[in-house]
Design an enzyme around this catalytic site. Sequence first.
Site, PDB file in Angstrom:
ATOM      1  N   HIS A   1     -18.586  -6.126 -34.609  1.00 37.51           N
ATOM      2  CA  HIS A   1     -18.210  -7.541 -34.662  1.00 37.51           C
ATOM      3  C   HIS A   1     -17.056  -7.727 -35.634  1.00 37.51           C
ATOM      4  CE1 HIS A   1     -18.538 -11.893 -34.770  1.00 37.51           C
ATOM      5  NE2 HIS A   1     -18.454 -11.817 -36.088  1.00 37.51           N
TER       6      HIS A   1
ATOM      7  N   ASP B   1      -3.600  11.728  -4.114  1.00 40.72           N
ATOM      8  CA  ASP B   1      -3.274  10.631  -3.197  1.00 40.72           C
ATOM      9  C   ASP B   1      -3.214  11.051  -1.738  1.00 40.72           C
ATOM     10  OD1 ASP B   1      -3.027   8.954  -5.369  1.00 40.72           O
ATOM     11  OD2 ASP B   1      -0.960   8.330  -4.940  1.00 40.72           O
TER      12      ASP B   1
ATOM     13  N   GLY C   1       0.830  -1.203   0.000  1.00 42.63           N
ATOM     14  CA  GLY C   1       0.000   0.000   0.000  1.00 42.63           C
ATOM     15  C   GLY C   1       0.864   1.253   0.000  1.00 42.63           C
TER      16      GLY C   1
HETATM   17  P1  FAD Z   1       2.004  12.275  -7.134  1.00 41.45           P
HETATM   18  O1  FAD Z   1       1.929  11.782  -8.503  1.00 41.45           O
HETATM   19  O2  FAD Z   1       2.643  11.431  -6.107  1.00 41.45           O
HETATM   20  O3  FAD Z   1       2.761  13.670  -7.210  1.00 41.45           O
HETATM   21  C1  FAD Z   1       3.098  14.406  -6.080  1.00 41.45           C
HETATM   22  C2  FAD Z   1       4.308  15.254  -6.389  1.00 41.45           C
HETATM   23  O4  FAD Z   1       4.488  16.168  -5.328  1.00 41.45           O
HETATM   24  C3  FAD Z   1       5.606  14.459  -6.491  1.00 41.45           C
HETATM   25  O5  FAD Z   1       6.239  14.710  -7.728  1.00 41.45           O
HETATM   26  C4  FAD Z   1       6.451  14.975  -5.322  1.00 41.45           C
HETATM   27  O6  FAD Z   1       7.834  15.058  -5.636  1.00 41.45           O
HETATM   28  C5  FAD Z   1       5.867  16.361  -5.124  1.00 41.45           C
HETATM   29  N1  FAD Z   1       6.060  16.891  -3.768  1.00 41.45           N
HETATM   30  C6  FAD Z   1       5.812  16.274  -2.585  1.00 41.45           C
HETATM   31  N2  FAD Z   1       6.068  17.109  -1.551  1.00 41.45           N
HETATM   32  C7  FAD Z   1       6.482  18.275  -2.106  1.00 41.45           C
HETATM   33  C8  FAD Z   1       6.892  19.519  -1.571  1.00 41.45           C
HETATM   34  N3  FAD Z   1       6.893  19.761  -0.250  1.00 41.45           N
HETATM   35  N4  FAD Z   1       7.286  20.480  -2.430  1.00 41.45           N
HETATM   36  C9  FAD Z   1       7.271  20.275  -3.773  1.00 41.45           C
HETATM   37  N5  FAD Z   1       6.886  19.116  -4.331  1.00 41.45           N
HETATM   38  C10 FAD Z   1       6.493  18.137  -3.511  1.00 41.45           C
HETATM   39  N6  FAD Z   1      -2.455   5.089 -11.076  1.00 41.45           N
HETATM   40  C11 FAD Z   1      -3.245   4.903 -12.157  1.00 41.45           C
HETATM   41  O7  FAD Z   1      -4.311   5.518 -12.249  1.00 41.45           O
HETATM   42  N7  FAD Z   1      -2.878   4.041 -13.154  1.00 41.45           N
HETATM   43  C12 FAD Z   1      -1.726   3.347 -13.106  1.00 41.45           C
HETATM   44  O8  FAD Z   1      -1.423   2.593 -14.025  1.00 41.45           O
HETATM   45  C13 FAD Z   1      -0.887   3.510 -11.976  1.00 41.45           C
HETATM   46  N8  FAD Z   1       0.270   2.837 -11.889  1.00 41.45           N
HETATM   47  C14 FAD Z   1       1.084   3.036 -10.809  1.00 41.45           C
HETATM   48  C15 FAD Z   1       2.257   2.313 -10.724  1.00 41.45           C
HETATM   49  C16 FAD Z   1       3.101   2.465  -9.646  1.00 41.45           C
HETATM   50  C17 FAD Z   1       4.374   1.671  -9.576  1.00 41.45           C
HETATM   51  C18 FAD Z   1       2.759   3.396  -8.632  1.00 41.45           C
HETATM   52  C19 FAD Z   1       3.682   3.613  -7.474  1.00 41.45           C
HETATM   53  C20 FAD Z   1       1.592   4.126  -8.697  1.00 41.45           C
HETATM   54  C21 FAD Z   1       0.732   3.941  -9.787  1.00 41.45           C
HETATM   55  N9  FAD Z   1      -0.472   4.623  -9.889  1.00 41.45           N
HETATM   56  C22 FAD Z   1      -1.290   4.418 -10.971  1.00 41.45           C
HETATM   57  C23 FAD Z   1      -0.899   5.584  -8.868  1.00 41.45           C
HETATM   58  C24 FAD Z   1      -0.598   7.030  -9.338  1.00 41.45           C
HETATM   59  O9  FAD Z   1       0.771   7.137  -9.619  1.00 41.45           O
HETATM   60  C25 FAD Z   1      -1.003   8.005  -8.263  1.00 41.45           C
HETATM   61  O10 FAD Z   1      -2.359   7.792  -7.893  1.00 41.45           O
HETATM   62  C26 FAD Z   1      -0.859   9.432  -8.771  1.00 41.45           C
HETATM   63  O11 FAD Z   1       0.463   9.681  -9.163  1.00 41.45           O
HETATM   64  C27 FAD Z   1      -1.277  10.421  -7.693  1.00 41.45           C
HETATM   65  O12 FAD Z   1      -1.118  11.713  -8.171  1.00 41.45           O
HETATM   66  P2  FAD Z   1      -0.849  12.942  -7.190  1.00 41.45           P
HETATM   67  O13 FAD Z   1      -0.791  14.141  -8.063  1.00 41.45           O
HETATM   68  O14 FAD Z   1      -1.809  12.922  -6.073  1.00 41.45           O
HETATM   69  O15 FAD Z   1       0.581  12.667  -6.536  1.00 41.45           O
HETATM   70  P1  NAI Z   2      -2.654  -2.231  -2.613  1.00 43.56           P
HETATM   71  O1  NAI Z   2      -3.454  -1.580  -1.575  1.00 43.56           O
HETATM   72  O2  NAI Z   2      -3.192  -2.376  -3.987  1.00 43.56           O
HETATM   73  O3  NAI Z   2      -2.262  -3.697  -2.153  1.00 43.56           O
HETATM   74  C1  NAI Z   2      -1.560  -3.946  -0.985  1.00 43.56           C
HETATM   75  C2  NAI Z   2      -1.732  -5.404  -0.615  1.00 43.56           C
HETATM   76  O4  NAI Z   2      -0.848  -5.693   0.435  1.00 43.56           O
HETATM   77  C3  NAI Z   2      -3.144  -5.757  -0.159  1.00 43.56           C
HETATM   78  O5  NAI Z   2      -3.553  -6.926  -0.803  1.00 43.56           O
HETATM   79  C4  NAI Z   2      -2.971  -5.954   1.342  1.00 43.56           C
HETATM   80  O6  NAI Z   2      -3.886  -6.875   1.885  1.00 43.56           O
HETATM   81  C5  NAI Z   2      -1.546  -6.468   1.408  1.00 43.56           C
HETATM   82  N1  NAI Z   2      -0.866  -6.252   2.668  1.00 43.56           N
HETATM   83  C6  NAI Z   2      -0.974  -5.200   3.514  1.00 43.56           C
HETATM   84  N2  NAI Z   2      -0.143  -5.350   4.563  1.00 43.56           N
HETATM   85  C7  NAI Z   2       0.508  -6.533   4.371  1.00 43.56           C
HETATM   86  C8  NAI Z   2       1.499  -7.236   5.079  1.00 43.56           C
HETATM   87  N3  NAI Z   2       2.013  -6.752   6.218  1.00 43.56           N
HETATM   88  N4  NAI Z   2       1.947  -8.406   4.584  1.00 43.56           N
HETATM   89  C9  NAI Z   2       1.446  -8.908   3.417  1.00 43.56           C
HETATM   90  N5  NAI Z   2       0.498  -8.289   2.704  1.00 43.56           N
HETATM   91  C10 NAI Z   2       0.052  -7.104   3.161  1.00 43.56           C
HETATM   92  O7  NAI Z   2      -1.256  -1.449  -2.607  1.00 43.56           O
HETATM   93  P2  NAI Z   2      -0.057  -1.435  -3.639  1.00 43.56           P
HETATM   94  O8  NAI Z   2      -0.095  -2.634  -4.513  1.00 43.56           O
HETATM   95  O9  NAI Z   2       1.146  -1.162  -2.822  1.00 43.56           O
HETATM   96  O10 NAI Z   2      -0.394  -0.157  -4.503  1.00 43.56           O
HETATM   97  C11 NAI Z   2      -0.534   1.118  -3.868  1.00 43.56           C
HETATM   98  C12 NAI Z   2      -1.468   1.995  -4.609  1.00 43.56           C
HETATM   99  O11 NAI Z   2      -0.936   2.372  -5.861  1.00 43.56           O
HETATM  100  C13 NAI Z   2      -2.784   1.318  -4.874  1.00 43.56           C
HETATM  101  O12 NAI Z   2      -3.711   1.826  -3.971  1.00 43.56           O
HETATM  102  C14 NAI Z   2      -3.152   1.680  -6.262  1.00 43.56           C
HETATM  103  O13 NAI Z   2      -4.265   2.523  -6.255  1.00 43.56           O
HETATM  104  C15 NAI Z   2      -1.951   2.447  -6.820  1.00 43.56           C
HETATM  105  N6  NAI Z   2      -1.534   1.763  -8.040  1.00 43.56           N
HETATM  106  C16 NAI Z   2      -2.410   1.705  -9.082  1.00 43.56           C
HETATM  107  C17 NAI Z   2      -2.098   1.015 -10.226  1.00 43.56           C
HETATM  108  C18 NAI Z   2      -3.089   0.936 -11.304  1.00 43.56           C
HETATM  109  O14 NAI Z   2      -4.048   1.692 -11.289  1.00 43.56           O
HETATM  110  N7  NAI Z   2      -2.923   0.052 -12.271  1.00 43.56           N
HETATM  111  C19 NAI Z   2      -0.808   0.348 -10.391  1.00 43.56           C
HETATM  112  C20 NAI Z   2       0.020   0.437  -9.215  1.00 43.56           C
HETATM  113  C21 NAI Z   2      -0.335   1.144  -8.110  1.00 43.56           C
END
Ligand code: FAD
Ligand code: NAI
Length: 468
Positions: free
Chosen positions: A447, A315, A274
């Site tokens: 289709h 987020d 998470g």
């Molecule tokens: P962020 O994208 O986290 O941006 C926040 C920014 O604020 C950062 O660049 C940080 O450096 C900056 N910041 C923080 N504090 C300060 C400060 N004090 N001063 C200046 N800058 C600061 N979501 C999807 O919908 N589809 C996906 O496929 C998907 N894949 C993901 C894959 C991974 C591996 C991960 C980790 C996340 C993924 N997510 C995906 C989730 C998605 O990345 C986040 O939900 C999204 O980036 C949130 O946007 P945000 O603008 O809230 O924050």
């Molecule tokens: P997640 O919330 O999707 O999954 C975390 C998993 O870890 C859950 O299944 C939970 O039960 C398990 N878990 C929690 N504590 C644990 C423990 N101590 N030991 C073992 N299992 C444990 O979180 P994840 O995968 O880290 O992603 C974080 C966020 O990033 C998600 O909320 C998602 O919204 C976003 N994200 C979105 C993507 C997309 O939209 N395709 C891709 C990647 C990330």
Amino acid sequence: MSETSFDLIVIGAGPGGYVAAIRAAQLGMKVACVEKRDALGGTCLNVGCIPSKALLHNSHLYAEAVHEFAGRGIEVGGVKLNLKKLMSNKENIVGDLTQGIEFLFKKNKVDYLQGTGMIEAPGKVTVAQGKRKMLCETKNIIIATGSHSAPLPGVEVDEKQVVTSTGALSLSKVPKHLVVIGGGVIGLELGSVWARFGAKVTVVEFLDRILPTNDGEVSKNFQRILKKQGFEFRLSTKVTGAKKSRGVVTLTVEPAEGGEAETIKADVVLLSIGRVPYTEGLGLDAVGVETDGRGVIQVNAQFQTNVPGIYAIGDCIPGPMLAHKAEDEGVVVAEILAGQSGHIDYDAIPGIVYTWPEVASVGRSEEELKAAGQAYKVGKFPFMANSRARCNGDTDGFVKILADAETDAVLGCHIIGADAGNLIQEIVTVIEFGGSAEDVARICHGHPTMTEAVKEAALAVDGRSIHI
Ligand code: FAD
Ligand code: NAI
């Protein structure tokens, strides 16, 4: 210290922040966006959505070439992985897209202030870059600082042997054994990438199913599909510690409810349990912005915190941590600040897991409907019976539509299938417009396409599928 003044300062240039900044500028505000990373785009573009999808796409092509082509009559000899080139391709994609946002900022006259933002007081933000500090005055502030990987006591991240998603996006070689802690979205997406490149992948999940917030039937079926792909699962299991020695990480695990401990050895461990809001150093306590026990900033329906003039999105506030949710909130809050009325329907936000097959969902799961005591009907259709899926060899999965038993309104849709992420969008639109399963069933679908499975599932709600 130099001084400048704005109508709006957005702190954080992820999908929430940069979109809010652009929309506010379009609406005539003088806007600055502060970002401490050396590139725009936040987690999503730099170490999230974009690099992970680049790796998922290319690892899928590689796995198809290695395992599938011959069976379809395409013989290619000597398919080889060039991981270095694949990673540099990913970096180029990220670089192009983050620079694209710089271009959009210039086009919309958004001031890009590179540095760390801190709220001194309502209407006052300092931007620090090294020793240089700039004080900015502003009418309003939007906090869009995103989230970071949740830590697990006893499991120390070094981004080499024990990695978060950030390290897992840039491994320099394919691990022999990757242990993923957490069977959620990140674990299954990045686990898929490395499994396709040849790693043995073991997922250790605390709960009794993977993707625990998805529809239960989807979780169960999807686990079966991933098992066929070689994943191993240790459900209802908790990790209690990780010890590192040269090249090996030894994890201690035990049943989630307690019991005898055992060890699992891995060469790389991915911690993905998470994400938690990132608000460190923002000065929230000093200005009195209210957060909950996990650091989630509390906002009202207009994204206002308890401190006048300070808003938050993405987020770092409640709701799903998704880029498109953050973007939509960015637009809405900018429009509210401009005196318009913005709106988001949180019941119609799609969630997609970009594995193969993909998993996509919108609206309620069966479990949620049961818990709410809502009477519902279910319509299901398997891709095995869809002609295009048969042509493509992508027959795993199904479409499941949940509709109100009385009104037939679509309440939820859950899809496991190739391209499920695109297929779900039809139902997102239907839910947004208050449509019924009958509406979907009466819409003409091309289709042969995978979309016909969505229509057939809608017909199945009324027990009248044609092709099964
Ligand atoms: P962020 O994208 O986290 O941006 C926040 C920014 O604020 C950062 O660049 C940080 O450096 C900056 N910041 C923080 N504090 C300060 C400060 N004090 N001063 C200046 N800058 C600061 N979501 C999807 O919908 N589809 C996906 O496929 C998907 N894949 C993901 C894959 C991974 C591996 C991960 C980790 C996340 C993924 N997510 C995906 C989730 C998605 O990345 C986040 O939900 C999204 O980036 C949130 O946007 P945000 O603008 O809230 O924050
Ligand atoms: P997640 O919330 O999707 O999954 C975390 C998993 O870890 C859950 O299944 C939970 O039960 C398990 N878990 C929690 N504590 C644990 C423990 N101590 N030991 C073992 N299992 C444990 O979180 P994840 O995968 O880290 O992603 C974080 C966020 O990033 C998600 O909320 C998602 O919204 C976003 N994200 C979105 C993507 C997309 O939209 N395709 C891709 C990647 C990330």
